[in-house]
Design a protein around this motif. Structure first.
Motif: not given
Length: 211
Positions: A60-68
């Motif tokens: 996610x933008x700004x949160x690369x660890x949160x996989x979309x």
């Protein structure tokens, strides 16, 4: 509660389960990086060749660890639609990240197999292996990439997986084999006594040592 000592031990347990079936020209594919360790043990049990597939998470933008979503080097892309909706995002807004991750997947595949050709997948029973299945998005992208190469059958096998992710994965492949589907699944690493990060050098060594 099923706990595996490490990825290699889990791979041997998975291999013993898979050995009970008859396979036609089996090929074991590990999803890099951790899945290759499990896959190497499975390949040893089945006396089958080992190869690798790389799927990269799209954060996610700004949160690369949160996989979309996830993408492979071939461009096969899968998104978690519910996560996109919750953040008010459209897939097109992630094109830059997707392109970067696709390029990284290609770079890693080239690094993993610098001196050998890919094992042909057409007409084989292909066993796609990972060390665990949480959301299933990277496994799904990998499976769709492999499916385009016309395997005789495509089976996804994993030591442990979230029940809902296993159910979703069954829609992508011919069969799913999971040694454990704990109802209280939270994270893959909780089901291993030792779950350190697998390095690129380890992946290269495992692939180089396989037949």
């Amino acid at each position: 509660m099923t706990t595996f000592r490490d990825r290699r031990a889990a791979g041997f347990s998975l291999g013993e389960q898979l050995r009970q079936r008859d396979w036609h020209a089996p090929l074991v594919l590990g999803i890099a990086r951790g899945g290759v360790v499990v896959a190497e043990a499975v390949a040893e049990v089945l006396d089958a060749p080992l190869d690798v597939v790389v799927a990269r998470k799209i954060g996610a933008p700004g949160h690369p660890e949160f996989g979309l979503g996830a993408v492979t080097s071939s461009g096969e892309t899968v998104y978690v639609e519910q996560s996109l909706r919750s953040l008010g995002l459209a897939p097109g807004e992630l094109d830059e990240t997707r392109s970067a991750e696709q390029a990284e997947a290609g770079r890693r595949e080239s690094a993993y197999l610098p001196a050998r050709q890919r094992v042909p997948r057409e007409g084989r029973d292909v066993l796609l292996i990972d060390d665990g299945l949480a959301t299933g998005v990277t496994a799904c992208a990998a499976a769709r990439t492999v499916r385009r190469e016309n395997p005789r059958s495509l089976v996804f096998a994993v030591p442990v997986g979230a029940p809902d992710a296993v159910e979703r994965m069954a829609e992508e492949v011919d069969d799913v084999v999971s040694l454990a589907q704990p109802p209280d699944f939270r994270a893959v690493g909780e089901w291993y006594a030792h779950f350190g990060q697998t390095t690129d050098d380890e992946v290269v060594a495992l692939l180089s040592g396989s037949r």
